[in-house]
Design a protein around this motif. Structure first.
Motif, PDB file in Angstrom:
ATOM      1  N   UNK A 142     -11.836  10.775   9.114  1.00 50.83           N
ATOM      2  CA  UNK A 142     -10.484  10.820   9.680  1.00 50.83           C
ATOM      3  C   UNK A 142     -10.085   9.510  10.366  1.00 50.83           C
ATOM      4  N   UNK A 143     -11.079   8.794  10.920  1.00 49.39           N
ATOM      5  CA  UNK A 143     -10.718   7.558  11.629  1.00 49.39           C
ATOM      6  C   UNK A 143     -10.232   6.457  10.681  1.00 49.39           C
ATOM      7  N   UNK A 144     -10.428   6.637   9.388  1.00 53.95           N
ATOM      8  CA  UNK A 144      -9.892   5.656   8.427  1.00 53.95           C
ATOM      9  C   UNK A 144      -8.453   5.977   8.032  1.00 53.95           C
ATOM     10  N   UNK A 145      -8.012   7.187   8.350  1.00 53.66           N
ATOM     11  CA  UNK A 145      -6.704   7.639   7.846  1.00 53.66           C
ATOM     12  C   UNK A 145      -5.624   7.338   8.876  1.00 53.66           C
ATOM     13  N   UNK A 146      -4.516   6.811   8.376  1.00 54.37           N
ATOM     14  CA  UNK A 146      -3.421   6.432   9.286  1.00 54.37           C
ATOM     15  C   UNK A 146      -2.103   6.846   8.631  1.00 54.37           C
ATOM     16  N   UNK A 147      -1.243   7.514   9.395  1.00 56.13           N
ATOM     17  CA  UNK A 147       0.057   7.937   8.853  1.00 56.13           C
ATOM     18  C   UNK A 147       1.115   6.900   9.200  1.00 56.13           C
ATOM     19  N   UNK A 148       1.978   6.621   8.251  1.00 55.64           N
ATOM     20  CA  UNK A 148       3.014   5.601   8.436  1.00 55.64           C
ATOM     21  C   UNK A 148       4.403   6.213   8.298  1.00 55.64           C
ATOM     22  N   UNK A 149       5.350   5.631   9.062  1.00 55.31           N
ATOM     23  CA  UNK A 149       6.755   6.052   8.947  1.00 55.31           C
ATOM     24  C   UNK A 149       7.497   5.201   7.941  1.00 55.31           C
ATOM     25  N   UNK A 150       6.943   4.020   7.685  1.00 54.54           N
ATOM     26  CA  UNK A 150       7.600   3.075   6.779  1.00 54.54           C
ATOM     27  C   UNK A 150       6.500   2.342   6.008  1.00 54.54           C
ATOM     28  N   UNK A 151       6.824   1.733   4.885  1.00 52.93           N
ATOM     29  CA  UNK A 151       5.794   0.993   4.141  1.00 52.93           C
ATOM     30  C   UNK A 151       5.114  -0.036   5.056  1.00 52.93           C
ATOM     31  N   UNK A 152       3.812  -0.305   4.848  1.00 54.48           N
ATOM     32  CA  UNK A 152       3.099  -1.196   5.759  1.00 54.48           C
ATOM     33  C   UNK A 152       3.761  -2.569   5.828  1.00 54.48           C
ATOM     34  N   UNK A 153       3.856  -3.096   7.058  1.00 58.25           N
ATOM     35  CA  UNK A 153       4.495  -4.400   7.223  1.00 58.25           C
ATOM     36  C   UNK A 153       3.511  -5.505   6.844  1.00 58.25           C
ATOM     37  N   UNK A 154       2.232  -5.297   7.198  1.00 56.36           N
ATOM     38  CA  UNK A 154       1.281  -6.397   6.913  1.00 56.36           C
ATOM     39  C   UNK A 154       0.724  -6.275   5.495  1.00 56.36           C
ATOM     40  N   UNK A 155       0.399  -7.420   4.918  1.00 53.76           N
ATOM     41  CA  UNK A 155      -0.055  -7.440   3.521  1.00 53.76           C
ATOM     42  C   UNK A 155      -1.450  -6.844   3.434  1.00 53.76           C
ATOM     43  N   UNK A 156      -1.760  -6.234   2.305  1.00 55.58           N
ATOM     44  CA  UNK A 156      -3.093  -5.672   2.119  1.00 55.58           C
ATOM     45  C   UNK A 156      -3.487  -5.716   0.647  1.00 55.58           C
ATOM     46  N   UNK A 157      -4.801  -5.603   0.406  1.00 59.45           N
ATOM     47  CA  UNK A 157      -5.322  -5.487  -0.955  1.00 59.45           C
ATOM     48  C   UNK A 157      -5.738  -4.045  -1.178  1.00 59.45           C
ATOM     49  N   UNK A 158      -5.673  -3.583  -2.414  1.00 58.86           N
ATOM     50  CA  UNK A 158      -6.150  -2.232  -2.687  1.00 58.86           C
ATOM     51  C   UNK A 158      -5.325  -1.497  -3.717  1.00 58.86           C
ATOM     52  N   UNK A 159      -5.033  -0.231  -3.416  1.00 56.86           N
ATOM     53  CA  UNK A 159      -4.342   0.640  -4.378  1.00 56.86           C
ATOM     54  C   UNK A 159      -3.183   1.338  -3.679  1.00 56.86           C
ATOM     55  N   UNK A 160      -2.039   1.393  -4.352  1.00 55.37           N
ATOM     56  CA  UNK A 160      -0.926   2.247  -3.924  1.00 55.37           C
ATOM     57  C   UNK A 160      -0.837   3.363  -4.957  1.00 55.37           C
ATOM     58  N   UNK A 161      -0.747   4.604  -4.505  1.00 50.15           N
ATOM     59  CA  UNK A 161      -0.667   5.692  -5.489  1.00 50.15           C
ATOM     60  C   UNK A 161       0.264   6.797  -4.998  1.00 50.15           C
ATOM     61  N   UNK A 162       0.824   7.514  -5.970  1.00 51.46           N
ATOM     62  CA  UNK A 162       1.700   8.649  -5.634  1.00 51.46           C
ATOM     63  C   UNK A 162       1.712   9.627  -6.792  1.00 51.46           C
ATOM     64  N   UNK A 163       1.579  10.889  -6.472  1.00 47.67           N
ATOM     65  CA  UNK A 163       1.716  11.943  -7.480  1.00 47.67           C
ATOM     66  C   UNK A 163       2.942  12.788  -7.149  1.00 47.67           C
ATOM     67  N   UNK A 164       3.844  12.880  -8.101  1.00 48.65           N
ATOM     68  CA  UNK A 164       5.041  13.723  -7.973  1.00 48.65           C
ATOM     69  C   UNK A 164       5.884  13.380  -6.735  1.00 48.65           C
ATOM     70  N   UNK A 165       6.180  12.120  -6.574  1.00 48.33           N
ATOM     71  CA  UNK A 165       7.095  11.708  -5.504  1.00 48.33           C
ATOM     72  C   UNK A 165       8.371  11.098  -6.106  1.00 48.33           C
ATOM     73  N   UNK A 166       8.208  10.300  -7.163  1.00 47.61           N
ATOM     74  CA  UNK A 166       9.374   9.625  -7.759  1.00 47.61           C
ATOM     75  C   UNK A 166      10.429  10.619  -8.221  1.00 47.61           C
TER      76      UNK A 166
END
Ligand SMILES: C[S@@+](CC[C@H](N)C(=O)[O-])C[C@H]1O[C@@H](n2cnc3c(N)ncnc32)[C@H](O)[C@@H]1O
Length: 385
Positions: A142-166
């Protein structure tokens, strides 16, 4: 029958929508109606407290059907995360939290956990449900998980994913005539909301002509459909801060030429209420989900403009098969015959053409990485876009 609290909520949503139609001079675009019905603060389907997913809700999604879905997505993430020293995952619209749990569990067993698992979620009650689900299932992560109100402001590497949102992004409805295009909206007959057409703006007309040109043959007079004007801006916004990595979209939809086939003469708009399909978007406003299929060609145009390289487009069936759903099933069943039967029934629902297998698509984009992604190796549908 609606319960008392639901009926009271529905009345408040209706009053809000009626006031919005009146304030707009008696005609409101369907795009704006859908935005309010889904997202009006404290009222909309996603902003207020409807249960939405699972039993007792309105619809079921792939992660709710089986942990196999998240396990396969996690395997896809491993290929990307393994190339990036400090990587995060951003999940958009995490529903009940099931997918996050399944991905994190599988990444832990692959010894490939991301530094952070970010969740961008608009719904306050779903956030609370996600928190509870993660707390129950993977408390140590749980300590790795963070909820956001807006897309992250700072740049990051990794994966963006979404199922059934578009499919929840508001769409503009139109009706085609050889003499001119109409935009469909909502008007009032007393308190009753109903479809109403008005001459389309120059911008909407231009876009409809572009869609018409992409269709395989001519549309009949009165052909109606929809498109999502904000798909490009929204996807660019939520992926903007990804420096190096992959974007994975999962949703039902089609390439443009198939989406706008002449025989699909009333578009793809559909509502979900208590596991029933409803065709009237003005009924149960605020209590039902409203969705439309994704035009994956439009998504491709926007993602290319945003500097991503198309790494794959395929059906859900081939995505899951490419990632070895069979082996995942065996590993999860761990020799238990009952579990094996249960998992194989779940896999059928995810993969059979008449269920989710064909209608649902997977699409991958890469930025700053060159990589063959296993989920897209068995059937390449990029040429259909
Ligand atoms: C149909 S549910 C899918 C949930 C989950 N991804 C799954 O597959 O079970 C849509 C999810 O996206 C969220 N959502 C809808 N519109 C959103 C938006 N514009 N930004 C972020 N989340 C959104 C909803 O609150 C919900 O969590």
């Amino acid at each position: 029958m609606l319960g008392a609290a639901e009926a009271e909520h529905a009345a408040r949503v209706r009053a809000h929508l009626v006031a919005a139609i009146a304030a707009a001079g008696g005609w409101l675009s369907f795009e704006r109606y859908m935005e309010l019905a889904l997202y009006a603060p404290g009222l909309g389907y996603y902003s207020a407290g409807a249960r939405k997913l699972g039993p007792g809700g309105d619809f079921t999604t792939a992660p709710e059907i089986s942990a196999l879905f998240g396990a396969c997505i996690a395997k896809q993430c491993v290929e990307v995360l393994a190339m990036l020293p400090r990587a995060s995952i951003l999940e958009i619209g995490a529903g009940s939290g099931r997918l996050a749990v399944d991905i994190l569990r599988r990444l832990r067993s692959a010894n490939c956990l991301p530094e952070r698992y970010l969740i961008l979620e608009v719904s306050a009650d779903l956030r609370a449900r996600q928190h509870a689900c993660l707390c129950d299932s993977v408390p140590d992560l749980l300590d790795r998980v963070e909820w956001l109100d807006a897309p992250p402001a700072e740049r990051f590497d990794g994966v963006v994913l979404a199922n059934e949102v578009l499919d929840a992004l508001p769409v503009r409805r139109f009706r085609w005539h050889s003499t001119g295009v109409e935009e469909l909206g909502v008007a009032l007959d007393g308190e009753r909301m109903h479809w109403s057409a008005t001459a389309a703006s120059a911008e909407t007309t231009r876009e409809c002509r572009r869609l018409y040109a992409a269709a395989s043959s001519a549309w009949d007079e009165g052909y109606s459909s929809e498109y999502c004007p904000r798909l490009g801006a929204w996807t660019r916004e939520v992926t903007r801060s990804l420096d190096r990595g992959a974007v994975l979209w999962f949703d039902y939809g089609l390439p443009r030429a198939q989406y706008y086939l002449p025989e699909r003469h009333d578009g793809t708009l559909i509502c979900h209420f208590r596991h029933r399909t409803e065709l009237d978007p003005f009924r149960h406003a605020g209590l039902q989900d409203i969705t439309a299929w994704v035009d994956f060609t439009s998504l491709a145009e926007a993602s290319r403009e945003a500097g991503f390289d198309l790494a794959g487009f395929t059906t859900q069936t081939y995505f899951l098969a490419g990632l070895g759903i069979e082996q995942e099933m065996q590993a999860m069943a761990a020799g238990n015959a009952d579990a094996a039967v249960r998992l194989s029934q779940q896999a059928r629902r995810l993969m059979m053409p008449g269920e989710m297998g064909e209608g649902f698509k997977a699409m991958a984009w890469l930025r700053g990485l060159e990589l063959e992604l296993a989920g897209f190796r068995l059937r390449d549908l990029r040429h259909t876009l």
